[in-house]
Design an enzyme around this catalytic site. Structure first.
Site, mmCIF file in Angstrom:
data_model
loop_
_atom_site.group_PDB
_atom_site.id
_atom_site.type_symbol
_atom_site.label_atom_id
_atom_site.label_comp_id
_atom_site.label_asym_id
_atom_site.label_seq_id
_atom_site.Cartn_x
_atom_site.Cartn_y
_atom_site.Cartn_z
ATOM 1 N N PRO A 225 0.794 -1.232 0.000
ATOM 2 C CA PRO A 225 0.000 0.000 0.000
ATOM 3 C C PRO A 225 0.826 1.282 0.000
ATOM 4 O O PRO A 225 0.279 2.354 -0.179
ATOM 5 C CB PRO A 225 -0.765 -0.116 1.315
ATOM 6 C CG PRO A 225 0.159 -0.879 2.197
ATOM 7 C CD PRO A 225 0.858 -1.860 1.324
ATOM 8 N N ASP A 248 2.292 0.803 -11.710
ATOM 9 C CA ASP A 248 0.988 1.460 -11.588
ATOM 10 C C ASP A 248 1.118 2.811 -10.919
ATOM 11 O O ASP A 248 2.080 3.072 -10.216
ATOM 12 C CB ASP A 248 0.094 0.605 -10.702
ATOM 13 C CG ASP A 248 -0.779 -0.307 -11.508
ATOM 14 O OD1 ASP A 248 -0.657 -0.269 -12.746
ATOM 15 O OD2 ASP A 248 -1.566 -1.054 -10.911
ATOM 16 N N LYS A 270 -2.989 4.287 -14.687
ATOM 17 C CA LYS A 270 -4.238 4.737 -15.294
ATOM 18 C C LYS A 270 -4.689 5.957 -14.523
ATOM 19 O O LYS A 270 -4.995 5.850 -13.338
ATOM 20 C CB LYS A 270 -5.314 3.659 -15.184
ATOM 21 C CG LYS A 270 -4.946 2.395 -15.882
ATOM 22 C CD LYS A 270 -6.042 1.348 -15.668
ATOM 23 C CE LYS A 270 -5.514 -0.036 -15.925
ATOM 24 N NZ LYS A 270 -5.445 -0.893 -14.761
ATOM 25 N N GLY A 303 -0.742 -2.539 -3.725
ATOM 26 C CA GLY A 303 -1.431 -3.525 -2.893
ATOM 27 C C GLY A 303 -1.116 -4.935 -3.342
ATOM 28 O O GLY A 303 0.041 -5.296 -3.550
ATOM 29 N N ASP A 304 -2.157 -5.723 -3.540
ATOM 30 C CA ASP A 304 -2.005 -7.088 -4.035
ATOM 31 C C ASP A 304 -2.448 -7.134 -5.497
ATOM 32 O O ASP A 304 -3.463 -6.525 -5.850
ATOM 33 C CB ASP A 304 -2.870 -8.044 -3.197
ATOM 34 C CG ASP A 304 -2.726 -9.462 -3.696
ATOM 35 O OD1 ASP A 304 -1.820 -10.154 -3.221
ATOM 36 O OD2 ASP A 304 -3.508 -9.878 -4.586
ATOM 37 N N THR A 332 -2.647 -6.042 0.626
ATOM 38 C CA THR A 332 -3.708 -5.274 -0.002
ATOM 39 C C THR A 332 -4.147 -4.120 0.901
ATOM 40 O O THR A 332 -3.968 -4.162 2.127
ATOM 41 C CB THR A 332 -4.888 -6.201 -0.362
ATOM 42 O OG1 THR A 332 -5.821 -5.466 -1.143
ATOM 43 C CG2 THR A 332 -5.593 -6.730 0.888
ATOM 44 N N ALA A 333 -4.688 -3.059 0.269
ATOM 45 C CA ALA A 333 -5.004 -1.828 1.002
ATOM 46 C C ALA A 333 -5.890 -2.083 2.222
ATOM 47 O O ALA A 333 -5.679 -1.476 3.275
ATOM 48 C CB ALA A 333 -5.671 -0.833 0.052
ATOM 49 N N MET A 383 -12.314 2.323 -3.498
ATOM 50 C CA MET A 383 -13.052 3.222 -4.397
ATOM 51 C C MET A 383 -12.429 4.592 -4.448
ATOM 52 O O MET A 383 -11.649 4.993 -3.599
ATOM 53 C CB MET A 383 -14.462 3.383 -3.878
ATOM 54 C CG MET A 383 -14.400 3.740 -2.410
ATOM 55 S SD MET A 383 -15.851 4.482 -1.794
ATOM 56 C CE MET A 383 -15.137 5.348 -0.421
ATOM 57 N N GLY A 412 -3.334 5.154 3.264
ATOM 58 C CA GLY A 412 -3.002 4.178 4.298
ATOM 59 C C GLY A 412 -1.539 3.751 4.248
ATOM 60 O O GLY A 412 -1.002 3.501 3.175
HETATM 61 N N1 SAH Z 1 -4.721 -3.935 -5.875
HETATM 62 C C1 SAH Z 1 -4.909 -2.872 -4.912
HETATM 63 C C2 SAH Z 1 -6.222 -2.160 -5.097
HETATM 64 C C3 SAH Z 1 -6.326 -1.388 -6.369
HETATM 65 S S1 SAH Z 1 -7.865 -0.549 -6.513
HETATM 66 C C4 SAH Z 1 -4.810 -3.444 -3.500
HETATM 67 O O1 SAH Z 1 -4.773 -4.662 -3.328
HETATM 68 O O2 SAH Z 1 -4.748 -2.660 -2.561
HETATM 69 C C5 SAH Z 1 -7.426 1.055 -5.974
HETATM 70 C C6 SAH Z 1 -8.119 1.399 -4.688
HETATM 71 O O3 SAH Z 1 -7.437 0.788 -3.611
HETATM 72 C C7 SAH Z 1 -8.071 2.870 -4.370
HETATM 73 O O4 SAH Z 1 -9.105 3.567 -5.023
HETATM 74 C C8 SAH Z 1 -8.280 2.882 -2.870
HETATM 75 O O5 SAH Z 1 -9.617 2.694 -2.526
HETATM 76 C C9 SAH Z 1 -7.525 1.623 -2.473
HETATM 77 N N2 SAH Z 1 -6.157 1.937 -2.013
HETATM 78 C C10 SAH Z 1 -5.011 1.568 -2.576
HETATM 79 N N3 SAH Z 1 -3.955 1.986 -1.865
HETATM 80 C C11 SAH Z 1 -4.447 2.634 -0.791
HETATM 81 C C12 SAH Z 1 -3.878 3.291 0.330
HETATM 82 N N4 SAH Z 1 -2.558 3.370 0.493
HETATM 83 N N5 SAH Z 1 -4.706 3.845 1.237
HETATM 84 C C13 SAH Z 1 -6.039 3.763 1.095
HETATM 85 N N6 SAH Z 1 -6.624 3.157 0.063
HETATM 86 C C14 SAH Z 1 -5.857 2.598 -0.878
#
Ligand code: SAH
Length: 478
Positions: A225, A248, A270, A303-304, A332-333, A383, A412
C-alpha cells in the site's frame, strides 16, 4: 587480510567440543549439519546435549577436561563459561597445531566461525574478525533477504548436470552462455514454483535441442500500500532482478527506489477517469513484447495484484501468449489500512465476516450482494472518494442504521495517512469538510469505531457522535 577465509570439509571428521551448555549446543548443531563426527567433553551436560548423546548423534564424555581428547580431533571448540578452562583447551590445541575456536573470545581463538548464509551448496560466510559481530550479523540478515532460497536448489541442479552440460557445450563460451541462461531463464521460476521436474525437463531439452526456451518472463508483483517496509522479500528480490518495471500509479516512489538501478521503469498508471481500456491494452502489449525480448519484466501493482487490480486478466493474456509468469502477493489496502488505523477487521464482539468490495461497479442498484448488512461484519470498499456519497446513499437505502460506524483511511500506511471516523450518515459531509482525497477506502461496521481508541499511526480526524440517528427526524420537523 586479518583472517584467512577457508571452507572446510568436516564430513566424517572428528571435531571436539569442550563444554555442553546451550552455547555449545548451538555449535554442535552446526557441526552436525556439516556432517562432522562430534565428541563433546564436559563435567556436566545440558539436557539438550544429553538428548543428542542418547539419540546417538554425538559422543558425550562426562569427565574433567583431558588434553588427550584432542588427539582424534581435526578442529576444537571451547564453549565453557570458565575462561581458565577455555585457555587450557586453547593451549592444548596450540601444542598440537590444531585450530581452536573459543566461543565469544577472539583473543583465545585461532579460528573463528563466520555469520553464515546457507543456500547449500552455495555458502556465504561473513566475518568482522571479531571486531563487531553485530555488523556481521546485520550483513547476514541483508544477504539472507537478497538471495532467493532457490539458489541452493539451482546450484545443486547445475552440479548434477555438470558433466552433461560440459559434453553438450564443449566450448567455454557456449557453456558460459548456457549457465547465464540457467540463472536468468525459466528454471529458477520452475524451482520457485516447486516444480523441480519441470526445471529438469527444461534443462534437458535446452541441452539436447540446442534451442533454449526464451529467458523472458513476467513477475506480477504486489508493491503493497505504500510503506516500503510492507513489500515482501520476494517482491524485493523481483525488483532486484527486473530489467523492465511496468508500474501502476498507486505504487509508492519509496518502493520503486528499491529497484535495481539500471532497470527501465515505465509508468503505466491509469489516470482516474482516463481511457482505461487503451491503457490496459498497452500494458498487455508491453508485457508480452519485453518478455519476448528475453527480459525479466516486473509488473508492479499497488497492494495485491489479484485484488481489484486486473491481475487475473493480465495473467490470462500472458498465458494466451505462452509467456512464463510468477505472482508475488502484496499487502492489499484493506489489510494495511485496518492495521495502520488500528481497526481490527474482524473482532469477536463486532465482526465475524469480512467483505472486500469495490464501489466502482457500474450497474447494481437496490438489494445488492455487494452491500450485505454490516451487522456482525466489516465491509471494506475500495473506491475513488467521489463515489462516497453514492455508496453511503445505497447503504442507507439498503437499511443500514445511519449511526453505523464508517472510517475512511486516506493514504493508508504512508507518512501522510489520515483516518476519518464518522458514521454512514455523517461521513460524506465530514470527508468533504476535511478534503479527503484518493487513494482512500471506507471501512464500514461496528469494528471500524475501534480505530478511535486503537489508532496509532498518522492523523486521526472526526469522531462518532451518538445523536446522528435522530438527526433526520429533527431535520424533517425543522
Ligand atoms: N490492488 C490494490 C487495489 C487497487 S484498486 C490493493 O490490493 O490494494 C485502488 C483502490 O485501492 C483505491 O481507489 C483505494 O480505494 C484503495 N487503495 C489503494 N492503496 C491505498 C492506500 N494506500 N490507502 C487507502 N486506500 C488505498
Amino acid at each position: 587480510m586479518h583472517l584467512f577465509p577457508l571452507f572446510t570439509d568436516l564430513k566424517g571428521r572428528t571435531v571436539l567440543v569442550v563444554g555442553a551448555g546451550l552455547v555449545a549446543d548451538r555449535k554442535i548443531g552446526l557441526l552436525l549439519s556439516a556432517g562432522a563426527r562430534v565428541i563433546v567433553g564436559a563435567h556436566a551436560a545440558h539436557p539438550q546435549v544429553q538428548a543428542r548423546a542418547t539419540a546417538g548423534d554425538i559422543e558425550l564424555r562426562l569427565a574433567p577436561f583431558d588434553p588427550a581428547w584432542l588427539d582424534e580431533a581435526w578442529l576444537v571448540f571451547a564453549a565453557t563459561n570458565d575462561r581458565d578452562l577455555n585457555q587450557r583447551v586453547a593451549d592444548a590445541a596450540i601444542a598440537r597445531r590444531l585450530f581452536c575456536n573459543v566461543v565469544d573470545d577472539a583473543e583465545l581463538s585461532s579460528a573463528q566461525v563466520p555469520a553464515i548464509v546457507d543456500r547449500s551448496p552455495i555458502t556465504i560466510a561473513i566475518s568482522s574478525g571479531g571486531s563487531a559481530p553485530v555488523i556481521a550479523r546485520r550483513l547476514r540478515e541483508r544477504i539472507e533477504s537478497l538471495f532467493d532460497p532457490v539458489l541452493g536448489a539451482l546450484a545443486a541442479l547445475a552440479q548434477r548436470k555438470r558433466l552433461a552440460i560440459r559434453q553438450a557445450r564443449p566450448q567455454l563460451r557456449a557453456r558460459r552462455d548456457f549457465y547465464d541462461w540457467l540463472l536468468d531463464g525459466p528454471i529458477p521460476g520452475a524451482l520457485r514454483s516447486n516444480r523441480p521436474d519441470d526445471a529438469e525437463t527444461l534443462l534437458d531439452q535446452a541441452l539436447s535441442q540446442g534451442a533454449r526456451p526464451p529467458s523472458g518472463k513476467v513477475l506480477l508483483v504486489g508493491a503493497g500500500p505504500g510503506d516500503p517496509g510492507l513489500l515482501t522479500l520476494k517482491g524485493l528480490r523481483a525488483l532486484n532482478e527486473a530489467d523492465v518495471i511496468l508500474a501502476d500509479r498507486l505504487v509508492s516512489p519509496d518502493v520503486l527506489a528499491l529497484a535495481r538501478r539500471d532497470a527501465q521503469v515505465i509508468d503505466v498508471g491509469k489516470a482516474p477517469g482516463g481511457p482505461h481500456e487503451s491503457t490496459q491494452a498497452r500494458i498487455h502489449a508491453l508485457m508480452v513484447s519485453h518478455a519476448r525480448q528475453g527480459r525479466c519484466v516486473v509488473r508492479l501493482k499497488g497492494g495485491d495484484p489479484m485484488v481489484f487490480g486486473r491481475g487475473g486478466e493480465e495473467l490470462q493474456h500472458l498465458k494466451g501468449h505462452g509467456i512464463a509468469y510468477e505472482v508475488v502477493p502484496g499487502i492489499t489496502a484493506a489489510l494495511a489500512c485496518g492495521a495502520y488505523a488500528g481497526i481490527p477487521l474482524t473482532h469477536r464482539d463486532h465482526a465475524q465476516t469480512l467483505t472486500l468490495a469495490t464501489a466502482h461497479r457500474q450497474s447494481s442498484v437496490g438489494a445488492d450482494p455487494v452491500h450485505p448488512q454490516a451487522e456482525g461484519r466489516t465491509l471494506v470498499y475500495y473506491m475513488g472518494v467521489e463515489r462516497l456519497p453514492e455508496l453511503c446513499g445505497r447503504l442507507l437505502a439498503d437499511g443500514h442504521a445511519p449511526g453505523t460506524p464508517c472510517a475512511i483511511v486516506e493514504n493508508g500506511s504512508r507518512p501522510e495517512q489520515r483516518t476519518l471516523h464518522a458514521t454512514l450518515e455523517t461521513v460524506v459531509a465530514q470527508a468533504a469538510h476535511h478534503s479527503i482525497r484518493s487513494p482512500a477506502l471506507a471501512i464500514v461496521g461496528g469494528a471500524a469505531a475501534l480505530g478511535m481508541e486503537l489508532g496509532w499511526f498518522g492523523k486521526t480526524l472526526g469522531a462518532i457522535r451518538p445523536e446522528p440517528a435522530t438527526l433526520p427526524a429533527m431535520a424533517a420537523s425543522a
